[in-house]
Design a protein around this motif. Structure first.
Motif, PDB file in Angstrom:
ATOM      1  N   LYS A   1       0.810  -1.207   0.000  1.00  0.00           N
ATOM      2  CA  LYS A   1       0.000   0.000   0.000  1.00  0.00           C
ATOM      3  C   LYS A   1       0.845   1.259   0.000  1.00  0.00           C
ATOM      4  O   LYS A   1       0.414   2.293   0.472  1.00  0.00           O
ATOM      5  N   LYS A   2       2.050   1.161  -0.516  1.00  0.00           N
ATOM      6  CA  LYS A   2       2.943   2.312  -0.630  1.00  0.00           C
ATOM      7  C   LYS A   2       3.517   2.362  -2.031  1.00  0.00           C
ATOM      8  O   LYS A   2       3.550   1.360  -2.731  1.00  0.00           O
ATOM      9  N   ASP A   3       3.962   3.554  -2.421  1.00  0.00           N
ATOM     10  CA  ASP A   3       4.592   3.696  -3.738  1.00  0.00           C
ATOM     11  C   ASP A   3       5.960   3.022  -3.741  1.00  0.00           C
ATOM     12  O   ASP A   3       6.760   3.231  -2.830  1.00  0.00           O
ATOM     13  N   ILE A   4       6.195   2.220  -4.768  1.00  0.00           N
ATOM     14  CA  ILE A   4       7.447   1.474  -4.914  1.00  0.00           C
ATOM     15  C   ILE A   4       8.003   1.766  -6.304  1.00  0.00           C
ATOM     16  O   ILE A   4       7.244   1.762  -7.282  1.00  0.00           O
ATOM     17  N   PRO A   5       9.294   2.004  -6.427  1.00  0.00           N
ATOM     18  CA  PRO A   5       9.865   2.202  -7.771  1.00  0.00           C
ATOM     19  C   PRO A   5       9.588   0.980  -8.649  1.00  0.00           C
ATOM     20  O   PRO A   5       9.671  -0.169  -8.198  1.00  0.00           O
ATOM     21  N   ALA A   6       9.228   1.231  -9.891  1.00  0.00           N
ATOM     22  CA  ALA A   6       8.858   0.150 -10.815  1.00  0.00           C
ATOM     23  C   ALA A   6       9.966  -0.887 -10.946  1.00  0.00           C
ATOM     24  O   ALA A   6       9.702  -2.085 -11.076  1.00  0.00           O
ATOM     25  N   VAL A   7      11.205  -0.450 -10.849  1.00  0.00           N
ATOM     26  CA  VAL A   7      12.341  -1.362 -10.983  1.00  0.00           C
ATOM     27  C   VAL A   7      12.312  -2.424  -9.877  1.00  0.00           C
ATOM     28  O   VAL A   7      12.635  -3.583 -10.114  1.00  0.00           O
ATOM     29  N   ASN A   8      11.904  -2.037  -8.670  1.00  0.00           N
ATOM     30  CA  ASN A   8      11.922  -2.955  -7.523  1.00  0.00           C
ATOM     31  C   ASN A   8      10.578  -3.626  -7.261  1.00  0.00           C
ATOM     32  O   ASN A   8      10.455  -4.410  -6.329  1.00  0.00           O
ATOM     33  N   LEU A  10       8.543  -6.021  -8.527  1.00  0.00           N
ATOM     34  CA  LEU A  10       8.364  -7.472  -8.501  1.00  0.00           C
ATOM     35  C   LEU A  10       9.013  -8.080  -7.256  1.00  0.00           C
ATOM     36  O   LEU A  10       8.378  -8.869  -6.547  1.00  0.00           O
ATOM     37  N   ILE A  11      10.239  -7.702  -6.969  1.00  0.00           N
ATOM     38  CA  ILE A  11      10.929  -8.231  -5.783  1.00  0.00           C
ATOM     39  C   ILE A  11      10.206  -7.789  -4.513  1.00  0.00           C
ATOM     40  O   ILE A  11      10.012  -8.576  -3.589  1.00  0.00           O
ATOM     41  N   HIS A  12       9.778  -6.541  -4.504  1.00  0.00           N
ATOM     42  CA  HIS A  12       9.061  -6.016  -3.328  1.00  0.00           C
ATOM     43  C   HIS A  12       7.747  -6.775  -3.121  1.00  0.00           C
ATOM     44  O   HIS A  12       7.410  -7.152  -2.005  1.00  0.00           O
ATOM     45  N   GLU A  13       7.009  -7.006  -4.187  1.00  0.00           N
ATOM     46  CA  GLU A  13       5.728  -7.709  -4.079  1.00  0.00           C
ATOM     47  C   GLU A  13       5.925  -9.130  -3.557  1.00  0.00           C
ATOM     48  O   GLU A  13       5.169  -9.588  -2.685  1.00  0.00           O
ATOM     49  N   ILE A  14       6.930  -9.806  -4.029  1.00  0.00           N
ATOM     50  CA  ILE A  14       7.218 -11.165  -3.552  1.00  0.00           C
ATOM     51  C   ILE A  14       7.546 -11.131  -2.058  1.00  0.00           C
ATOM     52  O   ILE A  14       7.030 -11.941  -1.275  1.00  0.00           O
ATOM     53  N   HIS A  15       8.397 -10.182  -1.677  1.00  0.00           N
ATOM     54  CA  HIS A  15       8.755 -10.034  -0.252  1.00  0.00           C
ATOM     55  C   HIS A  15       7.502  -9.779   0.600  1.00  0.00           C
ATOM     56  O   HIS A  15       7.307 -10.400   1.651  1.00  0.00           O
ATOM     57  N   CYS A  16       6.655  -8.861   0.169  1.00  0.00           N
ATOM     58  CA  CYS A  16       5.458  -8.522   0.947  1.00  0.00           C
ATOM     59  C   CYS A  16       4.511  -9.714   1.072  1.00  0.00           C
ATOM     60  O   CYS A  16       3.990  -9.976   2.158  1.00  0.00           O
ATOM     61  N   ARG A  17       4.258 -10.396  -0.028  1.00  0.00           N
ATOM     62  CA  ARG A  17       3.342 -11.547   0.034  1.00  0.00           C
ATOM     63  C   ARG A  17       3.849 -12.608   1.011  1.00  0.00           C
ATOM     64  O   ARG A  17       3.070 -13.276   1.667  1.00  0.00           O
ATOM     65  N   ARG A  18       5.164 -12.750   1.085  1.00  0.00           N
ATOM     66  CA  ARG A  18       5.760 -13.746   1.953  1.00  0.00           C
ATOM     67  C   ARG A  18       5.802 -13.311   3.417  1.00  0.00           C
ATOM     68  O   ARG A  18       5.671 -14.140   4.311  1.00  0.00           O
ATOM     69  N   ASN A  19       5.996 -12.009   3.669  1.00  0.00           N
ATOM     70  CA  ASN A  19       6.305 -11.556   5.025  1.00  0.00           C
ATOM     71  C   ASN A  19       5.299 -10.610   5.679  1.00  0.00           C
ATOM     72  O   ASN A  19       5.398 -10.363   6.879  1.00  0.00           O
ATOM     73  N   ILE A  20       4.382 -10.070   4.921  1.00  0.00           N
ATOM     74  CA  ILE A  20       3.496  -9.030   5.459  1.00  0.00           C
ATOM     75  C   ILE A  20       2.030  -9.467   5.354  1.00  0.00           C
ATOM     76  O   ILE A  20       1.624 -10.079   4.373  1.00  0.00           O
ATOM     77  N   GLU A  21       1.258  -9.118   6.386  1.00  0.00           N
ATOM     78  CA  GLU A  21      -0.191  -9.342   6.377  1.00  0.00           C
ATOM     79  C   GLU A  21      -0.889  -8.026   6.653  1.00  0.00           C
ATOM     80  O   GLU A  21      -0.331  -7.140   7.293  1.00  0.00           O
TER      81      GLU A  21
END
Length: 120
Positions: A1-8, A10-21
């Protein structure tokens, strides 16, 4: 739910799905490993001294501004008492009198602030 640079992204989304609720109560992003603790400390129902059930995270604000048993001071004698007893106490306490230093008349405590305008 935050702005993420487009370059990062995919990696950020994978990290969040794995570690954040997302907390089902407050919609905050919480690490999965801390979710149980978050719910138990922030969203557990506690009972205030006024017997109202409230979320633990809201208790401090309730006790400070909404609880009928919160401590307040009488404007006439500075005695601390419960908010729900204040009106009755001040009605009685404000009916006491003190002599005016200028005119000598006995003045109700509740009228002391206005008395100088009508004094002698």
């Amino acid at each position: 739910k935050k702005d993420i640079p487009a370059v990062n992204f995919l990696i950020h989304e994978i990290h969040c799905r794995r570690n954040i609720e997302i907390c089902p109560y407050c919609s905050d992003s919480i690490p999965k490993s801390e979710m149980k603790n978050h719910i138990e400390s922030e969203h557990v129902q506690v009972t205030c001294k006024c017997r109202m059930k409230i979320e633990n995270s809201l208790l401090k604000d309730h006790e400070a501004s909404a609880c009928p048993l919160r401590p307040v001071l009488c404007q006439f004698c500075d005695i601390p008492l419960a908010f729900n007893k204040l009106q009755e106490h001040e009605s009685y306490c404000g009916a006491r009198t003190e002599p005016c230093g200028d005119c000598g008349r006995n003045v109700l405590l509740r009228d002391l602030k206005e008395h100088p305008r009508v004094c002698g």
